[in-house]
Design a protein around this motif. Structure first.
Motif, PDB file in Angstrom:
ATOM      1  N   ALA A 127       0.831  -1.208   0.000  1.00  0.00           N
ATOM      2  CA  ALA A 127       0.000   0.000   0.000  1.00  0.00           C
ATOM      3  C   ALA A 127       0.865   1.256   0.000  1.00  0.00           C
ATOM      4  CB  ALA A 127      -0.930  -0.014   1.215  1.00  0.00           C
ATOM      5  N   MET A 128       1.950   1.235   0.759  1.00  0.00           N
ATOM      6  CA  MET A 128       2.834   2.402   0.821  1.00  0.00           C
ATOM      7  C   MET A 128       3.507   2.646  -0.527  1.00  0.00           C
ATOM      8  SD  MET A 128       6.128   3.083   3.285  1.00  0.00           S
ATOM      9  CE  MET A 128       7.126   1.907   2.366  1.00  0.00           C
ATOM     10  N   VAL A 129       3.974   1.575  -1.166  1.00  0.00           N
ATOM     11  CA  VAL A 129       4.639   1.717  -2.467  1.00  0.00           C
ATOM     12  C   VAL A 129       3.676   2.302  -3.497  1.00  0.00           C
ATOM     13  CG1 VAL A 129       5.637   0.419  -4.393  1.00  0.00           C
ATOM     14  CG2 VAL A 129       6.327  -0.106  -2.052  1.00  0.00           C
ATOM     15  N   ILE A 130       2.442   1.805  -3.512  1.00  0.00           N
ATOM     16  CA  ILE A 130       1.451   2.309  -4.464  1.00  0.00           C
ATOM     17  C   ILE A 130       1.071   3.750  -4.135  1.00  0.00           C
ATOM     18  CG2 ILE A 130      -0.929   2.012  -5.270  1.00  0.00           C
ATOM     19  CD1 ILE A 130      -0.515  -1.009  -4.916  1.00  0.00           C
ATOM     20  N   TRP A 131       0.980   4.074  -2.860  1.00  0.00           N
ATOM     21  CA  TRP A 131       0.593   5.425  -2.437  1.00  0.00           C
ATOM     22  C   TRP A 131       1.621   6.470  -2.866  1.00  0.00           C
ATOM     23  CZ3 TRP A 131       2.569   8.296   2.067  1.00  0.00           C
ATOM     24  CH2 TRP A 131       1.863   9.472   2.298  1.00  0.00           C
ATOM     25  N   VAL A 132       2.903   6.129  -2.802  1.00  0.00           N
ATOM     26  CA  VAL A 132       3.936   7.120  -3.141  1.00  0.00           C
ATOM     27  C   VAL A 132       4.186   7.204  -4.644  1.00  0.00           C
ATOM     28  CG1 VAL A 132       5.089   6.757  -0.929  1.00  0.00           C
ATOM     29  CG2 VAL A 132       5.906   5.516  -2.936  1.00  0.00           C
ATOM     30  N   TYR A 133       3.715   6.211  -5.416  1.00  0.00           N
ATOM     31  CA  TYR A 133       4.044   6.187  -6.835  1.00  0.00           C
ATOM     32  C   TYR A 133       3.578   7.424  -7.602  1.00  0.00           C
ATOM     33  CZ  TYR A 133       4.117   4.913 -11.740  1.00  0.00           C
ATOM     34  OH  TYR A 133       4.307   4.923 -13.105  1.00  0.00           O
ATOM     35  N   SER A 189       6.503   2.863 -15.224  1.00  0.00           N
ATOM     36  CA  SER A 189       5.152   2.315 -15.110  1.00  0.00           C
ATOM     37  C   SER A 189       4.980   1.756 -13.710  1.00  0.00           C
ATOM     38  CB  SER A 189       4.924   1.216 -16.148  1.00  0.00           C
ATOM     39  OG  SER A 189       5.733   0.084 -15.853  1.00  0.00           O
ATOM     40  N   LEU A 190       3.727   1.615 -13.279  1.00  0.00           N
ATOM     41  CA  LEU A 190       3.469   1.076 -11.952  1.00  0.00           C
ATOM     42  C   LEU A 190       3.990  -0.351 -11.843  1.00  0.00           C
ATOM     43  CD1 LEU A 190       2.255   1.316  -9.136  1.00  0.00           C
ATOM     44  CD2 LEU A 190       0.055   0.593 -10.103  1.00  0.00           C
ATOM     45  N   GLY A 191       3.861  -1.119 -12.936  1.00  0.00           N
ATOM     46  CA  GLY A 191       4.349  -2.492 -12.908  1.00  0.00           C
ATOM     47  C   GLY A 191       5.845  -2.559 -12.666  1.00  0.00           C
ATOM     48  N   GLY A 192       6.612  -1.705 -13.356  1.00  0.00           N
ATOM     49  CA  GLY A 192       8.054  -1.684 -13.156  1.00  0.00           C
ATOM     50  C   GLY A 192       8.425  -1.184 -11.770  1.00  0.00           C
ATOM     51  N   PHE A 193       7.685  -0.180 -11.288  1.00  0.00           N
ATOM     52  CA  PHE A 193       7.931   0.372  -9.956  1.00  0.00           C
ATOM     53  C   PHE A 193       7.668  -0.688  -8.883  1.00  0.00           C
ATOM     54  CE2 PHE A 193       6.891   3.174  -6.304  1.00  0.00           C
ATOM     55  CZ  PHE A 193       8.025   3.969  -6.304  1.00  0.00           C
ATOM     56  N   LEU A 194       6.559  -1.412  -9.017  1.00  0.00           N
ATOM     57  CA  LEU A 194       6.235  -2.473  -8.061  1.00  0.00           C
ATOM     58  C   LEU A 194       7.246  -3.617  -8.136  1.00  0.00           C
ATOM     59  CD1 LEU A 194       2.347  -2.731  -8.440  1.00  0.00           C
ATOM     60  CD2 LEU A 194       3.597  -2.042  -6.391  1.00  0.00           C
ATOM     61  N   SER A 195       7.674  -3.927  -9.346  1.00  0.00           N
ATOM     62  CA  SER A 195       8.631  -5.022  -9.502  1.00  0.00           C
ATOM     63  C   SER A 195       9.899  -4.765  -8.718  1.00  0.00           C
ATOM     64  CB  SER A 195       8.955  -5.219 -10.983  1.00  0.00           C
ATOM     65  OG  SER A 195       9.894  -6.266 -11.151  1.00  0.00           O
ATOM     66  N   PHE A 196      10.375  -3.498  -8.760  1.00  0.00           N
ATOM     67  CA  PHE A 196      11.600  -3.152  -8.044  1.00  0.00           C
ATOM     68  C   PHE A 196      11.348  -2.898  -6.567  1.00  0.00           C
ATOM     69  CE2 PHE A 196      14.223   0.711  -6.795  1.00  0.00           C
ATOM     70  CZ  PHE A 196      15.254  -0.048  -6.266  1.00  0.00           C
ATOM     71  N   GLU A 197      10.444  -1.977  -6.266  1.00  0.00           N
ATOM     72  CA  GLU A 197      10.251  -1.519  -4.893  1.00  0.00           C
ATOM     73  C   GLU A 197       9.561  -2.550  -4.011  1.00  0.00           C
ATOM     74  OE1 GLU A 197      11.363   1.113  -3.542  1.00  0.00           O
ATOM     75  OE2 GLU A 197      11.926   2.442  -5.189  1.00  0.00           O
ATOM     76  N   VAL A 245      -2.646  -4.771  -3.837  1.00  0.00           N
ATOM     77  CA  VAL A 245      -1.973  -4.256  -5.034  1.00  0.00           C
ATOM     78  C   VAL A 245      -2.995  -3.907  -6.118  1.00  0.00           C
ATOM     79  CG1 VAL A 245      -0.468  -4.882  -6.962  1.00  0.00           C
ATOM     80  CG2 VAL A 245       0.234  -5.386  -4.616  1.00  0.00           C
ATOM     81  N   TYR A 246      -3.908  -4.811  -6.390  1.00  0.00           N
ATOM     82  CA  TYR A 246      -4.872  -4.571  -7.470  1.00  0.00           C
ATOM     83  C   TYR A 246      -5.821  -3.430  -7.128  1.00  0.00           C
ATOM     84  CZ  TYR A 246      -8.310  -5.348 -11.105  1.00  0.00           C
ATOM     85  OH  TYR A 246      -9.154  -5.169 -12.174  1.00  0.00           O
ATOM     86  N   VAL A 247      -6.364  -3.438  -5.921  1.00  0.00           N
ATOM     87  CA  VAL A 247      -7.282  -2.375  -5.509  1.00  0.00           C
ATOM     88  C   VAL A 247      -6.544  -1.038  -5.447  1.00  0.00           C
ATOM     89  CG1 VAL A 247      -8.744  -1.514  -3.627  1.00  0.00           C
ATOM     90  CG2 VAL A 247      -8.820  -3.933  -4.270  1.00  0.00           C
ATOM     91  N   GLY A 248      -5.312  -1.060  -4.921  1.00  0.00           N
ATOM     92  CA  GLY A 248      -4.528   0.165  -4.844  1.00  0.00           C
ATOM     93  C   GLY A 248      -4.265   0.756  -6.212  1.00  0.00           C
ATOM     94  N   ALA A 249      -3.965  -0.095  -7.190  1.00  0.00           N
ATOM     95  CA  ALA A 249      -3.728   0.385  -8.556  1.00  0.00           C
ATOM     96  C   ALA A 249      -4.986   1.033  -9.128  1.00  0.00           C
ATOM     97  CB  ALA A 249      -3.266  -0.772  -9.442  1.00  0.00           C
ATOM     98  N   GLU A 250      -6.133   0.439  -8.851  1.00  0.00           N
ATOM     99  CA  GLU A 250      -7.389   1.018  -9.324  1.00  0.00           C
ATOM    100  C   GLU A 250      -7.638   2.386  -8.685  1.00  0.00           C
ATOM    101  OE1 GLU A 250      -9.734  -0.170 -11.577  1.00  0.00           O
ATOM    102  OE2 GLU A 250      -8.138  -1.575 -12.129  1.00  0.00           O
ATOM    103  N   LEU A 251      -7.310   2.508  -7.416  1.00  0.00           N
ATOM    104  CA  LEU A 251      -7.571   3.764  -6.695  1.00  0.00           C
ATOM    105  C   LEU A 251      -6.730   4.918  -7.208  1.00  0.00           C
ATOM    106  CD1 LEU A 251      -7.923   2.460  -3.015  1.00  0.00           C
ATOM    107  CD2 LEU A 251      -9.743   3.270  -4.527  1.00  0.00           C
ATOM    108  N   ILE A 252      -5.541   4.621  -7.759  1.00  0.00           N
ATOM    109  CA  ILE A 252      -4.702   5.701  -8.296  1.00  0.00           C
ATOM    110  C   ILE A 252      -4.787   5.761  -9.826  1.00  0.00           C
ATOM    111  CG2 ILE A 252      -3.108   5.612  -6.338  1.00  0.00           C
ATOM    112  CD1 ILE A 252      -1.105   4.175  -8.178  1.00  0.00           C
ATOM    113  N   ASP A 253      -5.814   5.073 -10.377  1.00  0.00           N
ATOM    114  CA  ASP A 253      -6.086   5.098 -11.817  1.00  0.00           C
ATOM    115  C   ASP A 253      -4.930   4.565 -12.659  1.00  0.00           C
ATOM    116  OD1 ASP A 253      -8.670   6.205 -11.510  1.00  0.00           O
ATOM    117  OD2 ASP A 253      -7.806   8.211 -11.306  1.00  0.00           O
TER     118      ASP A 253
END
Length: 262
Positions: free
Chosen positions: A28-34, A65-73, A140-148
């Motif tokens: 959630a933190m990683v998605i929030w800061v992206y 991209s969010l996918g690349g960011f999530l893959s690393f972080e 992860v999935y819900v968080g991605a939806e919330l940040i469009d």
């Protein structure tokens, strides 16, 4: 049948739930800061500032991209490194701790073979491996939806499903250390060291003449980048990880069957 697995599994449930919650909070933190990270930082320029060995070790391909960011972080750091090391470390105490504390004689007095004892204790590792992967994909999935941001649900599920054989292979390293060394502290340190050394070996030797040496590392066969960025699922790699886990389990059983328990 499977009495030891049920007993050990129940003892691991609470810690596994906490582990799943902790990993979910990290996700959630990683998605929030992206979004703010992407808006304020030139991601391509940031990557070009990293030394090539760092990019290679951490498996960074893109953070644009969010996918690349999530893959690393999240997945390289949280799953490949932290969770892999945790499973190797915790499993290393499975047998060695009972030997170290003088409890193994009681277990061996039961009508159960040594190989079955090792197998049932290892099977309980399924609790943290599975539970740790239940809540985070939802976050992860819900968080991605919330940040469009768009993430394929199949890829999110796959990156967690394919982590399961990887984590079992890391746990297998810990299990083998647990029967080779009769001091829990030593077994755990060896398991940590070997697992991290394999990670570095695979990362640093990729693309070199000695790349074949990295074939012994479980990390070669689990690639979050391929799943999240390309939608590519390495079924052969998963099969290799399963075979690696079975080989480590059998080796641990054979060693323990012939070990002299002081």
């Amino acid at each position: 049948m499977f009495e030891l697995t049920r007993y050990d599994g129940r003892r691991r449930v609470r810690g596994s739930i906490y582990l799943s919650i902790g990993l979910s909070l990290l996700a959630a933190m990683v998605i929030w800061v992206y979004p703010s990270f992407r808006a304020e930082v030139d991601l391509d320029q940031l990557l070009s500032a990293y030394p090539e060995p760092i990019l290679q070790v951490m498996g960074i391909q893109t953070m644009a991209s969010l996918g690349g960011f999530l893959s690393f972080e999240l997945y390289t750091f949280g799953w490949v490194i932290l969770l892999g090391l945790y499973l190797a470390y915790s499993t290393a105490g499975t047998i060695a701790d009972d030997v170290d504390r003088g409890r193994m004689d009681v277990l061996l007095a039961m009508p159960i073979s040594r190989t079955r004892l090792v197998g049932e204790r290892f099977a309980a590792v399924a609790v943290p491996v599975v539970v740790a992967n239940l809540l985070p994909p939802i976050v992860v999935y819900v968080g991605a939806e919330l940040i469009d941001e768009q993430l394929a649900a199949a890829d999110v599920i796959a990156v967690h499903l394919f982590s399961i054989p990887y984590l079992f292979a890391c746990a297998g390293i810990g299990l083998l250390a647990s029967v080779v060394f009769d001091r829990a502290g030593i077994a755990q340190r060896v398991a940590l060291g070997v697992t991290f050394a394999l990670f570095l070996t695979e990362s640093l030797l990729t693309g070199t003449d000695a790349e074949v040496v990295g074939a012994i590392a479980p990390m070669r066969y689990y690639d979050p980048n391929a799943i999240l960025l390309e939608g590519s699922y390495d079924l052969a790699g998963a099969a290799i990880l399963v075979a690696m886990t079975v080989a480590l389990l059998v080796a641990a059983q054979l060693w323990f069957a012939r070990a002299d328990i002081a």
